[in-house]
Design a protein around this motif. Structure first.
Motif, short mmCIF file in Angstrom:
data_model
loop_
_atom_site.label_atom_id
_atom_site.label_comp_id
_atom_site.label_asym_id
_atom_site.label_seq_id
_atom_site.Cartn_x
_atom_site.Cartn_y
_atom_site.Cartn_z
N VAL A 15 0.84 -1.14 -0.01
CA VAL A 15 0.00 0.02 -0.11
C VAL A 15 0.92 1.43 0.05
N ASP A 16 1.85 1.28 1.02
CA ASP A 16 2.80 2.42 1.01
C ASP A 16 3.57 2.60 -0.47
N ALA A 21 2.39 6.50 -6.07
CA ALA A 21 2.07 6.83 -7.70
C ALA A 21 1.24 8.16 -7.88
N GLU A 22 1.55 8.61 -9.04
CA GLU A 22 0.41 10.03 -9.31
C GLU A 22 -0.84 9.49 -9.35
N ASN A 64 3.90 -0.56 -10.28
CA ASN A 64 2.75 -0.53 -11.07
C ASN A 64 2.23 -2.01 -11.47
N LEU A 65 3.10 -2.93 -11.28
CA LEU A 65 2.57 -4.38 -11.31
C LEU A 65 1.77 -4.59 -10.12
N LEU A 66 2.12 -4.29 -8.97
CA LEU A 66 1.42 -4.45 -7.59
C LEU A 66 -0.08 -3.62 -7.66
N ARG A 67 0.08 -2.49 -8.16
CA ARG A 67 -1.27 -2.01 -8.18
C ARG A 67 -1.96 -2.48 -9.35
N THR A 71 -5.93 -5.06 -7.80
CA THR A 71 -7.41 -5.08 -8.27
C THR A 71 -7.88 -6.12 -8.91
N LEU A 72 -7.10 -7.12 -9.19
CA LEU A 72 -7.56 -8.33 -9.84
C LEU A 72 -8.71 -9.05 -9.13
#
Length: 180
Positions: A15-16, A21-22, A64-67, A71-72
């Motif tokens: 989460v941190d 991210a923007e 980016n991958l973990l974001r 959500t999957l």
């Protein structure tokens, strides 16, 4: 919701990291653009740190991958988690360090930082998936926020990544009701 301490720690780190991210950060800007910002994020992170541009780029790619994985749905998350573990040739083992009791790692401390982050996140996500709690991996409900959070509340009703977002949404709704 109760997960093992190392699982919760890894999920909070995701989460941190994700919330640098923007659009997800407190400032709204990308907060992981310099090595200094990376160092600040990794204060409690043990193991190898190269502290170079290549490492920063790899961690940003991992963010980016973990974001995306966050959500999957459950079945798609399984595929992503298995791929992260497979690509890292992860081999789980128990370890104690830095005052922590026995917990699981699946990469060596000298593995590249981004790889260790991906594998530790994948190991934590295994617990979430096995407990059928992927619904607790959430994106903030505020329209102007892309922040991620893990809902560890007992009833699983948390909607916002922070009190700030919750208050802002509630104040906007209050003002709209007052206008009517």
């Amino acid at each position: 919701m109760l997960f093992a301490p190392d699982t919760e720690e890894a999920l909070h780190f995701v989460v941190d990291l994700a919330n640098t991210a923007e659009g997800a950060s407190r400032s709204g800007a990308d907060e992981l653009t310099t090595l200094t910002e990376l160092d600040a994020l990794l204060v409690a992170y043990s193991g190898r740190k190269d502290r170079d541009q290549a490492e920063l780029d790899a961690v940003r790619e991992t963010r980016n991958l973990l974001r995306e994985v966050w959500t999957l749905d459950r079945d798609d998350a399984v595929e992503a988690v298995n791929r992260m573990l497979r690509e890292a040739h992860a081999v789980p083992y128990l370890t104690r360090h830095d005052g922590s009791d026995w917990h699981i790692h699946a990469t060596e401390p000298d593995a590249p930082l981004a790889e260790r982050i991906r594998v530790e996140a994948a190991m934590a996500l295994i617990d979430v998936i096995r407990m059928d709690e992927t619904g607790r991996l959430r994106v903030c409900d505020a329209d102007d926020c892309a922040g991620l959070f893990i809902d560890l509340s007992r009833n699983g009703s948390k909607r916002f990544c922070s009190v700030r977002c919750g208050n802002r949404v509630n104040m906007t709704a209050f003002r709209a009701r007052q206008k009517q």
